[in-house]
Design a protein around this motif. Sequence first.
Motif, PDB file in Angstrom:
ATOM      1  N   SER A  17       0.840  -1.208   0.000  1.00  0.00           N
ATOM      2  CA  SER A  17       0.000   0.000   0.000  1.00  0.00           C
ATOM      3  C   SER A  17       0.869   1.250   0.000  1.00  0.00           C
ATOM      4  O   SER A  17       0.589   2.214  -0.733  1.00  0.00           O
ATOM      5  N   LEU A  18       1.928   1.249   0.812  1.00  0.00           N
ATOM      6  CA  LEU A  18       2.832   2.398   0.868  1.00  0.00           C
ATOM      7  C   LEU A  18       3.533   2.584  -0.473  1.00  0.00           C
ATOM      8  O   LEU A  18       3.690   3.709  -0.954  1.00  0.00           O
ATOM      9  N   GLN A  19       3.929   1.499  -1.088  1.00  0.00           N
ATOM     10  CA  GLN A  19       4.569   1.557  -2.406  1.00  0.00           C
ATOM     11  C   GLN A  19       3.630   2.217  -3.427  1.00  0.00           C
ATOM     12  O   GLN A  19       4.060   3.052  -4.231  1.00  0.00           O
ATOM     13  N   SER A  20       2.358   1.871  -3.378  1.00  0.00           N
ATOM     14  CA  SER A  20       1.373   2.469  -4.274  1.00  0.00           C
ATOM     15  C   SER A  20       1.217   3.958  -3.993  1.00  0.00           C
ATOM     16  O   SER A  20       1.128   4.767  -4.922  1.00  0.00           O
ATOM     17  N   LEU A  21       1.163   4.314  -2.713  1.00  0.00           N
ATOM     18  CA  LEU A  21       1.053   5.730  -2.348  1.00  0.00           C
ATOM     19  C   LEU A  21       2.239   6.527  -2.884  1.00  0.00           C
ATOM     20  O   LEU A  21       2.065   7.630  -3.415  1.00  0.00           O
ATOM     21  N   ILE A  22       3.429   5.982  -2.755  1.00  0.00           N
ATOM     22  CA  ILE A  22       4.631   6.662  -3.239  1.00  0.00           C
ATOM     23  C   ILE A  22       4.565   6.818  -4.761  1.00  0.00           C
ATOM     24  O   ILE A  22       4.882   7.880  -5.299  1.00  0.00           O
ATOM     25  N   ALA A  23       4.139   5.758  -5.446  1.00  0.00           N
ATOM     26  CA  ALA A  23       4.052   5.800  -6.910  1.00  0.00           C
ATOM     27  C   ALA A  23       3.024   6.820  -7.392  1.00  0.00           C
ATOM     28  O   ALA A  23       3.220   7.474  -8.417  1.00  0.00           O
ATOM     29  N   GLU A  24       1.937   6.988  -6.641  1.00  0.00           N
ATOM     30  CA  GLU A  24       0.840   7.863  -7.059  1.00  0.00           C
ATOM     31  C   GLU A  24       1.019   9.322  -6.647  1.00  0.00           C
ATOM     32  O   GLU A  24       0.379  10.192  -7.211  1.00  0.00           O
ATOM     33  N   SER A  25       1.859   9.594  -5.664  1.00  0.00           N
ATOM     34  CA  SER A  25       1.948  10.948  -5.124  1.00  0.00           C
ATOM     35  C   SER A  25       3.317  11.579  -5.343  1.00  0.00           C
ATOM     36  O   SER A  25       4.312  11.172  -4.725  1.00  0.00           O
ATOM     37  N   GLY A  26       3.345  12.595  -6.188  1.00  0.00           N
ATOM     38  CA  GLY A  26       4.572  13.350  -6.403  1.00  0.00           C
ATOM     39  C   GLY A  26       5.036  14.043  -5.132  1.00  0.00           C
ATOM     40  O   GLY A  26       6.244  14.157  -4.874  1.00  0.00           O
ATOM     41  N   ASP A  27       4.084  14.510  -4.329  1.00  0.00           N
ATOM     42  CA  ASP A  27       4.439  15.168  -3.067  1.00  0.00           C
ATOM     43  C   ASP A  27       5.118  14.191  -2.113  1.00  0.00           C
ATOM     44  O   ASP A  27       6.091  14.548  -1.438  1.00  0.00           O
ATOM     45  N   LEU A  28       4.619  12.965  -2.042  1.00  0.00           N
ATOM     46  CA  LEU A  28       5.220  11.965  -1.159  1.00  0.00           C
ATOM     47  C   LEU A  28       6.609  11.584  -1.662  1.00  0.00           C
ATOM     48  O   LEU A  28       7.555  11.454  -0.873  1.00  0.00           O
ATOM     49  N   ARG A  29       6.755  11.435  -2.979  1.00  0.00           N
ATOM     50  CA  ARG A  29       8.077  11.145  -3.539  1.00  0.00           C
ATOM     51  C   ARG A  29       9.048  12.276  -3.219  1.00  0.00           C
ATOM     52  O   ARG A  29      10.202  12.043  -2.865  1.00  0.00           O
ATOM     53  N   SER A  30       8.581  13.495  -3.325  1.00  0.00           N
ATOM     54  CA  SER A  30       9.414  14.655  -2.995  1.00  0.00           C
ATOM     55  C   SER A  30       9.807  14.642  -1.523  1.00  0.00           C
ATOM     56  O   SER A  30      10.954  14.923  -1.169  1.00  0.00           O
ATOM     57  N   LEU A  31       8.860  14.297  -0.661  1.00  0.00           N
ATOM     58  CA  LEU A  31       9.128  14.256   0.780  1.00  0.00           C
ATOM     59  C   LEU A  31      10.241  13.265   1.103  1.00  0.00           C
ATOM     60  O   LEU A  31      11.141  13.569   1.874  1.00  0.00           O
ATOM     61  N   ILE A  32      10.205  12.093   0.505  1.00  0.00           N
ATOM     62  CA  ILE A  32      11.188  11.076   0.870  1.00  0.00           C
ATOM     63  C   ILE A  32      12.529  11.275   0.165  1.00  0.00           C
ATOM     64  O   ILE A  32      13.538  10.768   0.635  1.00  0.00           O
ATOM     65  N   ARG A  33      12.543  12.018  -0.926  1.00  0.00           N
ATOM     66  CA  ARG A  33      13.784  12.176  -1.689  1.00  0.00           C
ATOM     67  C   ARG A  33      14.486  13.512  -1.487  1.00  0.00           C
ATOM     68  O   ARG A  33      15.688  13.605  -1.697  1.00  0.00           O
ATOM     69  N   SER A  34      13.755  14.536  -1.152  1.00  0.00           N
ATOM     70  CA  SER A  34      14.313  15.878  -1.126  1.00  0.00           C
ATOM     71  C   SER A  34      15.128  16.154   0.128  1.00  0.00           C
ATOM     72  O   SER A  34      14.661  15.950   1.249  1.00  0.00           O
ATOM     73  N   PRO A  35      16.335  16.688  -0.056  1.00  0.00           N
ATOM     74  CA  PRO A  35      17.150  17.072   1.104  1.00  0.00           C
ATOM     75  C   PRO A  35      16.662  18.370   1.750  1.00  0.00           C
ATOM     76  O   PRO A  35      17.170  18.771   2.787  1.00  0.00           O
TER      77      PRO A  35
END
Length: 186
Positions: free
Chosen positions: A38-56
């Motif tokens: 489910s978390l993997q799907s959330l990450i794939a679907e949300s640019g904001d979540l991807r930004s949160l986990i990747r951005s310094p």
Amino acid sequence: MAGTDETVGGLAGRYALALYELADQNKQLDAVASDLTSLQSLIAESGDLRSLIRSPVYGRDQQAEAIAAILERAGASDLVRRFVGVVAENGRLFALPRMIQGFIAELRRRRGEVTAKVISARALSETQRNALAETLQKKIGGKVEIDTQIDPSLLGGLIVQVGSRMVDGSLKSKLERLKFAMKGVG
């Protein structure tokens, strides 16, 4: 088509294996796998979540707080929330998608399951998926999980990849091979 190349090494692999062992000890393998999927799907679907986990740009505290709120709202188990919290506190959220892949790959490996990546021009019907899974199970000799993707540029047919082996039966590839063969005629 025997074997698979899904292992995840390095940092992500070590975290994934640690989570696997914790989930196994606590008899929560399926629950953790479900939460991580489910978390993997959330990450794939949300640019904001991807930004949160990747951005310094975000500090560890901000990341930990935000991801904790997301996991709580998603109803993730305590084990997954604590694990992801440790990952965030250690400043390793950027590797979370690979950790999830590593956990799922380890779970499947230990259960004797193999993942077949199937790319088709159109979505496969349930009947087609079942027939393909049955055929692959006979070839491989174990349980096969099918991960489907759609690529309309294939025109028709399938591309099937299991581990490092790939069979390209797409109409696009057949037309390209015919075009190449026709260049020699003339």
